[in-house]
Enzyme design. Structure first.
Site, PDB file in Angstrom:
ATOM      1  N   SER A  46     -56.066  48.831 -46.197  1.00 48.20           N
ATOM      2  CA  SER A  46     -56.767  47.760 -45.474  1.00 48.20           C
ATOM      3  C   SER A  46     -56.682  47.947 -43.966  1.00 48.20           C
ATOM      4  O   SER A  46     -55.733  48.540 -43.449  1.00 48.20           O
ATOM      5  CB  SER A  46     -56.158  46.404 -45.857  1.00 48.20           C
ATOM      6  OG  SER A  46     -54.769  46.394 -45.588  1.00 48.20           O
ATOM      7  N   LYS A  53     -57.394  42.367 -51.415  1.00 45.58           N
ATOM      8  CA  LYS A  53     -56.315  41.388 -51.271  1.00 45.58           C
ATOM      9  C   LYS A  53     -56.724  40.275 -50.310  1.00 45.58           C
ATOM     10  O   LYS A  53     -57.774  40.310 -49.683  1.00 45.58           O
ATOM     11  CB  LYS A  53     -55.054  42.095 -50.769  1.00 45.58           C
ATOM     12  CG  LYS A  53     -54.486  43.119 -51.742  1.00 45.58           C
ATOM     13  CD  LYS A  53     -53.222  43.755 -51.193  1.00 45.58           C
ATOM     14  CE  LYS A  53     -52.647  44.788 -52.159  1.00 45.58           C
ATOM     15  NZ  LYS A  53     -51.440  45.436 -51.611  1.00 45.58           N
TER      16      LYS A  53
END
Length: 436
Positions: free
Chosen positions: A122, A314
């Protein structure tokens, strides 16, 4: 008298036996990891603890240290009981060294890892100490540590990452050459960027960058999907008539991994870095980054705090991320390491919790790691040899690839290679001990 001397000798021998401890370490199977058949993490994990591997399952991280989310265990368990390194250190605090004990208590201040990256992690940043405490207090289930997490990545193979913001000059060029960026940051922000110059001062430039980046990261799903698809189709068409830039090729790769994700567009705002094996990159608090591909050694302060905002399934905390960033611009510093001797290079970040040594020892050679005032963790990735404690009466430790060893403070270690040996050492930053 003879009995007392024997007792002292026995205690001394027992203590010496604990100065070096082989460890069994934890593995993380995050979905961005390389599959078992090609993952260095998987290979080292199998050698380290004999675990069975699934060749298709992702093996992302090997954790070496005391963090509760991925503890290391003493290999020499007591009567079958699995004892964590953290528990053992709490019972044997002297092995940490006096200054480490005073500053960080009965725990390692660093966490040592190996990462095998198949697809982008990420876009994220790690909070500084003050923000970490605040986030942990407000959202303990999401931010599990009250500690900051500066970190350093040392490439074992070619390693790719996004790190820090591009310059104002590059940002202006983006608005002209990547229409999807201009569209998502909005006409007002695009105009502000184009009218701003470095002569306006650092504060003004950062404010303009923050406004543009926040607007981009806050765009709704519909607008992001339209922009990413537009980028994809445009670049496919243009690739037929011109060579795409590295950043454009990366954007197409990221789109395949994370379709319709704002991170595909955000990547244009960040520096695209390619490390060769033996080069390192350090990341301070509140700096945006994303690892993209390759295998690296990583060391950080003992924390697992991550604020994410793109390239991830997420939880995303866009508001926190965009408000916490430093918005410093320009290429990150690449560390080559400083030679300590013909075989060892040291990588020293500007953080007191850790440093990394990289050792490549030819067959039949000896290297000495001088005594330091804090603990160390050694990882052997290639070859085999013998590890000895100076002045020790015990037989040395045979070491081989996959071995991870905790070394107590204040011991000098010599290593003799039986074959070409590659190993890494993590320890407390030497500059911490030089401070008054």
């Amino acid at each position: 008298m003879a009995k007392e001397m024997k007792d002292v000798t026995t205690k001394s021998s027992q203590k010496e036996k604990h100065l070096l401890q082989k460890l069994h370490c934890s593995v993380k199977n995050y979905d961005w990891g390389l599959p078992g058949r090609v993952s260095e993490v998987a290979r080292l994990a199998r050698l380290n603890s004999g675990s069975q591997l699934d060749p298709e399952k992702p093996y992302a991280e090997l954790w070496m240290g005391t963090h509760d989310s991925g503890p290391s265990f003493l290999a020499s368990n007591n009567g079958g009981e699995m004892v964590t390194l953290k528990k053992w250190l709490s019972q044997n605090p002297d092995f940490l060294g006096e200054k480490v004990l005073q500053n960080w208590g009965c725990d390692l201040p660093f966490l040592f890892k190996v990462l095998s990256v198949a697809k982008a992690l990420s876009i994220q940043a790690h909070p500084d100490k003050e923000l970490a405490r605040t986030l942990h207090k407000l959202l303990p289930d999401m931010y599990k540590d009250g500690n900051h997490k500066p970190e350093m990545a040392l490439a074992m193979t070619e390693f790719e990452a996004l790190c820090g913001f591009v310059t104002l000059k590059e940002l202006k060029a983006l608005i002209h050459t990547v229409p999807e960026v201009a569209r998502l940051i909005g006409a007002e922000n695009a105009d502000l960027v184009l009218r701003t110059s470095d002569q306006d001062g650092e504060g003004k430039v950062k404010a303009v960058l923050q406004a543009a980046f926040t607007h981009l990261m806050s765009a709704n799903k519909e607008r992001v999907t339209e922009a990413v698809n537009s980028l994809k189709f445009r670049l496919h068409d243009e690739s037929k008539v011109r060579q795409l830039t590295d950043k454009e090729k990366l954007a197409l790769q990221l789109e395949k991994q994370y379709p319709a994700d704002v991170g595909v567009i955000a990547a244009f705002f960040l520096n695209y870095v390619k490390l060769a094996a033996g080069e390192a990159l350090f990341l301070g608090a509140n700096e945006p980054h994303a690892y993209l591909a390759g295998t690296c050694i990583e060391c950080m302060a003992t924390s697992d705090n991550v604020v994410r905002a793109g390239l991830t399934p997420k939880h995303r905390d866009v508001q926190t991320l965009c408000s916490m960033l430093t918005y410093k611009q320009g290429s990150p510093e690449i560390l080559q390491g400083v030679p300590l001797n013909p075989y060892v290079n040291r990588y020293t970040p500007p953080f007191e919790e850790f440093e990394i040594d990289r050792c490549i020892l030819p067959q039949g050679e000896t290297v000495v790691f001088p005594a330091v005032q804090g603990p160390s963790i050694f990882l052997v990735t290639t070859g085999k040899g013998m590890m000895n404690i100076k002045g020790g009466s015990q037989k040395g430790h045979e070491i081989t690839e996959g071995d991870v060893l905790f070394a107590a403070a204040n011991i000098e270690i010599s290593i003799i290679s039986a074959s070409k040996l590659h190993l890494y050492r993590a320890g407390v930053n030497s500059k911490f001990f030089q401070a008054p």
